[in-house]
Scaffold this motif. Structure first.
Motif, mmCIF file in Angstrom:
data_model
loop_
_atom_site.group_PDB
_atom_site.id
_atom_site.type_symbol
_atom_site.label_atom_id
_atom_site.label_comp_id
_atom_site.label_asym_id
_atom_site.label_seq_id
_atom_site.Cartn_x
_atom_site.Cartn_y
_atom_site.Cartn_z
ATOM 1 N N PHE A 48 0.852 -1.182 0.000
ATOM 2 C CA PHE A 48 0.000 0.000 0.000
ATOM 3 C C PHE A 48 0.892 1.238 0.000
ATOM 4 O O PHE A 48 1.732 1.406 0.879
ATOM 5 N N TRP A 49 0.701 2.102 -0.996
ATOM 6 C CA TRP A 49 1.585 3.262 -1.123
ATOM 7 C C TRP A 49 0.840 4.435 -1.757
ATOM 8 O O TRP A 49 0.315 4.320 -2.861
ATOM 9 N N VAL A 50 0.787 5.539 -1.039
ATOM 10 C CA VAL A 50 0.289 6.804 -1.577
ATOM 11 C C VAL A 50 1.429 7.805 -1.385
ATOM 12 O O VAL A 50 1.581 8.378 -0.299
ATOM 13 N N LYS A 56 5.675 3.376 2.232
ATOM 14 C CA LYS A 56 5.106 2.099 1.804
ATOM 15 C C LYS A 56 4.850 1.192 3.008
ATOM 16 O O LYS A 56 5.558 1.242 4.004
ATOM 17 N N TYR A 77 -5.436 11.996 -4.230
ATOM 18 C CA TYR A 77 -4.068 11.491 -4.207
ATOM 19 C C TYR A 77 -4.045 10.088 -4.818
ATOM 20 O O TYR A 77 -4.857 9.241 -4.450
ATOM 21 N N ARG A 78 -3.094 9.860 -5.698
ATOM 22 C CA ARG A 78 -2.995 8.551 -6.347
ATOM 23 C C ARG A 78 -2.212 7.576 -5.474
ATOM 24 O O ARG A 78 -1.153 7.908 -4.940
ATOM 25 N N GLY A 79 -2.739 6.367 -5.354
ATOM 26 C CA GLY A 79 -2.053 5.289 -4.674
ATOM 27 C C GLY A 79 -1.726 4.179 -5.651
ATOM 28 O O GLY A 79 -2.312 4.092 -6.742
ATOM 29 N N GLN A 80 -0.793 3.318 -5.261
ATOM 30 C CA GLN A 80 -0.327 2.272 -6.166
ATOM 31 C C GLN A 80 0.196 1.098 -5.355
ATOM 32 O O GLN A 80 0.765 1.290 -4.280
ATOM 33 N N SER A 95 -7.235 5.484 -5.472
ATOM 34 C CA SER A 95 -7.185 6.913 -5.161
ATOM 35 C C SER A 95 -7.597 7.144 -3.718
ATOM 36 O O SER A 95 -8.369 6.371 -3.142
ATOM 37 N N VAL A 96 -7.049 8.197 -3.146
ATOM 38 C CA VAL A 96 -7.468 8.668 -1.831
ATOM 39 C C VAL A 96 -7.994 10.088 -2.009
ATOM 40 O O VAL A 96 -7.247 10.977 -2.423
#
Length: 212
Positions: A48-50, A56, A77-80, A95-96
């Motif tokens: 989980f990473w924003v 991370k 905010y984009r997460g990936q 997304s957050v």
């Protein structure tokens, strides 16, 4: 938040007597308030990473973890997923959305509601298509008999900015392509193609667009 190959499920727990709810590939949080997210993985290791909000955090099958962060500014905010997790790792985004507290509470109240009932004949036909095809075996739409748990909860799918874990903008054309042949758009996805007569497909799209 649970990581799957290759999408995310967010489950909001009951709070102050209000029921929880489930959505896919996005989080909404109130601005300037600490948020604690429990993290699990359903199949392989995900991360989980924003980047604009925190570092991370690995999500390992069989282990529970948490991450805490705070969004000080309203925005998206984009997460990936930051751990290689298989064929579609690069297309596993989320997304957050950070909203002012009152706006966040209004959003959460809408998410707790079941799917809106429709009096439109074309939309009602689309609902029947959904319930009689394989869609209802994999997806839940609260307020209908569809209680599938394999794929994302679609109760408020029309309110989401993206589909397919951030791969596609959520619009009628992309949704049609995703239903008909998802593996041409996201190779490796577990979702099977659903070939429908054109009139049935258009009715189904009309109904899905009511799920806001």
């Amino acid at each position: 938040m649970t990581g799957y190959q290759w999408w995310w499920q967010a489950r909001y727990s009951d709070e102050n007597g209000a029921s929880g709810f489930v959505l896919a590939n996005e989080l909404h949080v109130p601005v300037r308030r600490p948020v604690v997210v429990s993290l699990t993985a359903a199949d392989v290791i995900h991360t989980f990473w924003v980047p604009s909000l925190h570092g991370k955090k690995d999500m390992i099958p069989g282990r529970d973890a948490t991450i805490e962060f705070r969004a000080d500014k309203a925005g998206v905010y984009r997460g990936q997923c930051a751990e290689f997790c298989g064929y579609e790792h690069a297309l596993m985004a989320f997304s957050v959305t950070a909203d002012p507290p009152a706006q966040y509470e209004a959003w959460a109240a809408r998410q707790r509601e079941p799917a809106a009932q429709t009096s439109d004949g074309r939309a009602a036909r689309g609902r029947d298509v959904f319930l009689t095809q394989d869609c209802a075996r994999c997806h839940t739409v609260r307020g209908t008999p569809a209680q599938g748990s394999i794929g994302p909860d679609l109760t408020h799918v029309a309110s989401r900015q993206f589909i397919a874990a951030g791969t596609l903008a959520n619009n009628r054309g992309n949704l049609a392509g995703w239903i008909i042949d998802p593996r041409t758009l996201k190779p490796g996805t577990a979702m099977p193609p659903t070939r429908l007569p054109p009139d049935d497909l258009q009715a189904l799209l009309t109904w899905l667009e009511t799920l806001k």
